[in-house]
Enzyme design. Structure first.
Site, PDB file in Angstrom:
ATOM      1  N   GLY A   1      -4.746   1.689 -16.070  1.00  0.00           N
ATOM      2  CA  GLY A   1      -6.011   1.711 -15.906  1.00  0.00           C
ATOM      3  C   GLY A   1      -7.096   1.509 -16.660  1.00  0.00           C
ATOM      4  O   GLY A   1      -8.281   1.947 -16.581  1.00  0.00           O
ATOM      5  N   SER A   2      -6.773   0.302 -17.358  1.00  0.00           N
ATOM      6  CA  SER A   2      -7.808   0.016 -18.365  1.00  0.00           C
ATOM      7  C   SER A   2      -8.951  -0.707 -17.604  1.00  0.00           C
ATOM      8  O   SER A   2     -10.203  -0.533 -18.068  1.00  0.00           O
ATOM      9  CB  SER A   2      -7.231  -1.077 -19.494  1.00  0.00           C
ATOM     10  N   ASN A   3      -8.777  -1.516 -16.564  1.00  0.00           N
ATOM     11  CA  ASN A   3      -9.577  -1.942 -15.885  1.00  0.00           C
ATOM     12  C   ASN A   3     -10.655  -0.676 -15.095  1.00  0.00           C
ATOM     13  O   ASN A   3     -11.931  -0.781 -15.041  1.00  0.00           O
ATOM     14  CB  ASN A   3      -9.459  -2.921 -14.722  1.00  0.00           C
TER      15      ASN A   3
ATOM     16  N   LYS B   1       4.061   6.179   2.361  1.00  0.00           N
ATOM     17  CA  LYS B   1       3.999   6.412   3.705  1.00  0.00           C
ATOM     18  C   LYS B   1       2.501   7.031   4.112  1.00  0.00           C
ATOM     19  O   LYS B   1       1.959   6.710   4.968  1.00  0.00           O
ATOM     20  CB  LYS B   1       4.971   7.544   3.961  1.00  0.00           C
TER      21      LYS B   1
ATOM     22  N   LEU C   1      -0.831  -2.157  -7.043  1.00  0.00           N
ATOM     23  CA  LEU C   1       0.519  -2.954  -6.798  1.00  0.00           C
ATOM     24  C   LEU C   1       1.025  -2.929  -5.425  1.00  0.00           C
ATOM     25  O   LEU C   1       1.858  -3.782  -4.969  1.00  0.00           O
ATOM     26  CB  LEU C   1       1.510  -2.545  -7.803  1.00  0.00           C
TER      27      LEU C   1
ATOM     28  N   ASN D   1     -10.217  -7.328  -4.820  1.00  0.00           N
ATOM     29  CA  ASN D   1      -9.099  -7.221  -5.626  1.00  0.00           C
ATOM     30  C   ASN D   1      -9.350  -8.146  -7.045  1.00  0.00           C
ATOM     31  O   ASN D   1     -10.074  -9.011  -6.778  1.00  0.00           O
ATOM     32  CB  ASN D   1      -7.728  -7.728  -5.018  1.00  0.00           C
TER      33      ASN D   1
ATOM     34  N   HIS E   1      -7.216 -10.574  -9.686  1.00  0.00           N
ATOM     35  CA  HIS E   1      -5.787 -11.101  -9.852  1.00  0.00           C
ATOM     36  C   HIS E   1      -5.702 -11.806 -11.156  1.00  0.00           C
ATOM     37  O   HIS E   1      -6.866 -12.424 -11.495  1.00  0.00           O
ATOM     38  CB  HIS E   1      -5.637 -12.337  -8.559  1.00  0.00           C
TER      39      HIS E   1
ATOM     40  N   ASP F   1      -3.538 -12.049  -1.874  1.00  0.00           N
ATOM     41  CA  ASP F   1      -4.242 -13.046  -2.557  1.00  0.00           C
ATOM     42  C   ASP F   1      -5.016 -14.076  -1.955  1.00  0.00           C
ATOM     43  O   ASP F   1      -5.042 -15.277  -2.592  1.00  0.00           O
ATOM     44  CB  ASP F   1      -3.447 -13.475  -3.921  1.00  0.00           C
TER      45      ASP F   1
ATOM     46  N   GLU G   1     -11.250 -10.100 -17.721  1.00  0.00           N
ATOM     47  CA  GLU G   1     -11.461  -8.956 -16.913  1.00  0.00           C
ATOM     48  C   GLU G   1     -12.423  -8.069 -17.110  1.00  0.00           C
ATOM     49  O   GLU G   1     -13.171  -7.671 -16.166  1.00  0.00           O
ATOM     50  CB  GLU G   1     -10.080  -8.122 -16.354  1.00  0.00           C
TER      51      GLU G   1
END
Length: 189
Positions: A12-14, A59, A84, A101, A103, A144, A173
């Site tokens: 979770g650094s971003n 689920k 992920l 997202n 990448h 992506d 990032e």
């Protein structure tokens, strides 16, 4: 006020960087952090910043539970920051052009299923690339392949390991992701 929901599967650094970036801004609020990993470091980071956390399994992601939680928060933007799992089409359909997202490569190279984190950096190293970077893109039904929002590169000719490449990519990032989010929110005003 614009509302952001964040999704992450790992450290979770971003996510923490985004939370800190918007912390004192009256025009943007981080209204929730979602994770499919009950042991992810992102959970403690979000809780430390008093951001509500929602955990779920695959689920629940695919059968509507997560969509109901998202809808209750009324986000203006959904941000995948190290998430992920493949994002479900029913959520993408509900939030068209409102899911992005990040990448850790210069797409379209090194994208697709299984290309995340150190897998990407290892492939970049093995292919003797002279540069790599980040791509921020809208999420669609394919890994992506959504429309690019932002892309920037960094020279990696001096890197000998995937970890060295990862450090350079993380710096990109952290420098560019929050600013790009802010630009998207401003554009959608």
């Amino acid at each position: 006020m614009k509302k952001i929901v964040l999704f992450a599967s790992g450290n979770g650094s971003n996510v923490e960087n985004i939370i800190q970036y918007f912390k004192d801004r009256e025009t943007v609020s981080i209204v929730g952090v979602f994770s499919n990993n009950t042991h992810a470091g992102v959970i403690a980071k979000a809780q430390q910043h008093k951001v509500p956390v929602f955990t779920f399994d695959k689920k629940e992601l695919n059968e509507g539970f997560v969509l109901k939680k998202i809808n209750a928060l009324h986000p203006d933007l959904i941000v995948l920051a190290g998430f992920l799992l493949k994002f479900p089409e029913h959520i993408i359909a509900e939030y068209p052009n409102k899911i992005i997202n990040i990448h850790p490569a210069l797409l379209p190279k090194y994208g697709g299923k299984g290309m995340y984190g150190m897998h990407v950096h290892q492939a970049v190293l093995e292919n003797h690339e002279k540069e790599t970077g980040i791509t921020i893109h809208y999420v669609n039904e394919h890994y992506d392949e959504g429309e690019f929002v932002f892309q920037t590169s960094v020279t990696i000719e001096d890197c000998q390991t995937p970890e060295e490449i990862a450090a350079k990519v993380h710096e990109l990032e952290h420098n560019h992701f929050p600013k790009t989010i802010e630009k998207i929110l401003t554009r959608n005003t």
